[in-house]
Scaffold this active site. Structure first.
Site, PDB file in Angstrom:
ATOM      1  N   GLY A   1     -21.274 -54.147 -10.464  1.00 43.75           N
ATOM      2  CA  GLY A   1     -21.802 -53.414 -11.613  1.00 43.75           C
ATOM      3  C   GLY A   1     -23.002 -54.148 -12.177  1.00 43.75           C
TER       4      GLY A   1
ATOM      5  N   ASP B   1     -20.095 -47.686  -8.778  1.00 35.72           N
ATOM      6  CA  ASP B   1     -20.594 -48.145 -10.079  1.00 35.72           C
ATOM      7  C   ASP B   1     -20.302 -47.160 -11.210  1.00 35.72           C
ATOM      8  OD1 ASP B   1     -21.554 -50.459  -8.969  1.00 35.72           O
ATOM      9  OD2 ASP B   1     -23.538 -49.625  -8.565  1.00 35.72           O
TER      10      ASP B   1
ATOM     11  N   GLN C   1     -14.001 -54.972  -2.516  1.00 40.85           N
ATOM     12  CA  GLN C   1     -13.639 -54.061  -3.595  1.00 40.85           C
ATOM     13  C   GLN C   1     -14.084 -52.633  -3.357  1.00 40.85           C
ATOM     14  OE1 GLN C   1     -16.102 -55.104  -7.418  1.00 40.85           O
ATOM     15  NE2 GLN C   1     -16.764 -56.481  -5.795  1.00 40.85           N
TER      16      GLN C   1
END
Lengths: 426, 426
Positions: free
Chosen positions: B196, B149, B305
């Protein structure tokens, strides 16, 4: 990259078009076609947006592209000239379209038509070749195989599949390591949705990520088997109890006993009439959450799985190039109505060759997973499937990267040749 | 790989644990910690499932792992010892847990505590260090940064982010090539959902996929900006009209003016009381379909990811190793309550170094995207953001691949040391 204009004394014109969903290596086939054609002094026109380019007389002059650009095409995903989702109907129903195509070909002296796609494209190429024969127009039509779905008949495998399969196996192996690390206090069940509306080849490829029964993926759901919700949930539950977590790979095309796509259960309209888009993975994750109460994550890689040129299979790349080269050879030999297909001559060591097959045997057929590739309980792959799949993801063929950390994918100028016919309204 | 047992004459014991969501390179940090500790003849115990390992006295004896295995850890994603999602409360509210941890540390002669995680972990490390001081137990506590993040304060960037950022930029570039090829007759709008929840760093990284206004991604949605549905749809519409297609990257954490997560609008229960899992991308895709009628595809990469070690950033890998090595140095120097952070000394050429920062400045803070990194219209990144982001995804660091076409990721034996205390029921 130098942008020198290639001056090729043309011996005739070859028309090449891309069709259907694109892949990580369809441009490698295009690159091989153009390279082989240039070596034989042929001019290559490419259809802008596939066969629509022929209907609209939007023909890309590939001679504007430098040799370096055509080489770079071999490591660039997507469909460099544009693809299309257009299924032409029968010669009777869509006769004006087929006739227009021939008109355009005649106007640009196109003698060879290479159509790079799946079974619909094979069908179109076949019909165009029949009409050309009827009209006495000398045209050689060649189908060139391509599809991540791996569902073409006759060929041992389809260029594009091996790379998507490698992406699938690697991604599932990586995500599984994540889930293993988190399972004690967080995500216990992970669902991966693979492409494959009618055939479970890509879901099957995920099976390569693990070898033992308790290694991920623990459950694979194939469209070739009826989806049974109770059996599925019981299997998830048992796996979590035994292993501590459970990785599920589901083909987008799984169906319940009444023939309905599970994916459709996840979508529809909400109470306000708004479209709810869901898919198989989201829906399965919801059922796991409701029935078993486990924390669940899911992924829908969608286009990422078929455009991941950064993770291409070297085997797949070689085959994509080989069918492109062979297609030009077959075209020049006048082998009308054929497709270069991959023939496997040995599993171990893996050996393959390319031979011509009649388009009639390929057009509109669909190759699903053989029974012997699916484990008896329906939730995994067999050793026979492994022997088939494993060579296809073998070898790495990464693209060159720039100093900016990104792959150096090429973009073509895609300049059209001047139109010679009045517009036909397609 | 040889499995020789390393016999290290111990000068004391270092305890290392992984916390929160794992990354492609957190094991590279672990590898660096163990390597640095071995060079100094320290014994390293690792927490099984993060800090829970300390509470439950489940301590992994890393000396069972060969040097080759520890090296291979540097190219293996996931969290090799197990991570956890556990947030300890204040020293007052969770005192029994903190005391138990100290008891376990004392029982195993742990003198150094390295906690590899985000701002919660920095907070835990800080509290443990305070309690140790109160009890007069000599313990040096070091936070080691990690999070995809990128939202830790003080440090220029967080190990794990660069690789996830590279995955995001590459995936968006590749998917965009797919969309461009299909847009004429099929998918015109593509939506990519980036992780995020509170900060838009990963969504911003997608901006590196294109440089020009009309290159993908055409729209980025940040949690730092209010989501305005009408403005969003107008922007999509204008982009499709101008470019022919539109690639959207949405941060999972975007919120409407009333502060509600857009992601929550996509979920809930259906008419039968079944859980509907959706997310931001699915929901946005539904709105585009309803309001504009375009064919739309979307992707939710989810864990892919953050576990895509196959596409790691070389810069990120180096930084993950550097903070691991520095953490051991700081520990041995008794620099209690610090964290090694990345300091950027130059953008071009990109230069960085590692320095200690007090955990107080990091614990429970959250670094969102600065205003100057978001384009004025709220839908893209600025040149300043590019200057910041671009070096972080630079360089490739692929794992070794086996003959089977898959990355050779290592699995540890993870053997626990015998327990010395009665169970405490955590």
């Amino acid at each position: 990259m130098a942008r020198e204009r290639l001056t090729v004394p043309s011996r005739g014109t070859l028309f090449y078009a891309q069709s259907g969903g694109v892949t990580a290596v369809i441009n490698a086939t295009a690159s091989a076609v153009i390279t082989a054609a240039r070596a034989r002094k042929l001019r290559v026109l490419a259809g802008r947006n596939g066969i629509l380019g022929a209907l609209r007389e939007e023909l890309i002059d590939t001679s504007h592209e430098s040799a370096a650009t055509i080489r770079a095409l071999a490591h660039t995903p997507g469909g460099a000239f544009g693809s299309c989702r257009v299924k032409l109907k029968s010669l009777e129903d869509d006769r004006p379209k087929y006739e227009r195509m021939l008109e355009v070909f005649r106007a640009h002296d196109v003698r060879w038509f290479l159509y790079n796609g799946g079974n619909d494209s094979a069908d179109t190429a076949l019909k165009v070749s029949r009409l050309a024969a009827e009209f006495g127009y000398p045209l050689t039509c060649i189908g060139v195989p391509k599809t991540v779905d791996n569902d073409l008949a006759v060929t041992d495998t389809c260029p594009g599949f091996g790379s998507a399969a490698k992406y699938t196996a690697v991604s599932v192996r990586e995500a599984a390591l994540d889930v293993i690390a988190m399972a004690d206090t967080s995500t216990k069940v992970f669902v991966y949705e693979a492409m494959g509306r009618h055939a479970g080849w890509l879901a099957a490829a995920a099976g390569l990520a693990g070898r033992e029964l308790d290694e991920a993926p623990h459950i694979i759901l194939f469209p070739e088997r009826e989806f049974d919700q109770a059996a599925f949930l019981a299997q998830v539950d048992a796996t979590v109890a035994r292993v501590g977590h459970c990785v599920v790979v589901a083909s987008e095309g799984i169906r319940t006993a009444d023939g309905r796509f599970v994916a459709d259960a996840g979508g529809g309209k909400d109470a306000f009439g708004h479209t709810q888009l869901g898919g198989v993975a989201a829906w399965l994750a919801g059922r796991v959450k409701d029935a078993l109460g486990h924390k669940v994550h899911w992924t829908l890689p969608d286009y990422l799985q078929r455009s991941a040129r950064h993770l291409a299979s070297a085997t797949d790349l070689k085959q994509a190039q080989a069918v492109g080269k062979a297609a030009v050879e077959y075209a020049l030999k006048g082998m009308n109505g054929t497709m270069p297909v991959i023939v496997r001559t040995s599993d171990a060591p893996y050996r393959w060759t390319v031979r011509p097959a009649p388009l009639e045997e390929i057009a509109n057929h669909e190759k699903t997973m053989p029974d012997g590739f699916i484990r008896e309980d329906g939730f995994g792959i067999t050793d026979a499937a492994r022997r088939y799949l494993e060579p296809l993801i073998r070898g790495e063929a990464p693209p060159p990267y720039g100093r900016d950390g990104l792959p150096k994918y090429v973009r073509l100028a895609n300049r059209l040749v001047p139109q010679r016919l009045p517009p036909a309204g397609f």
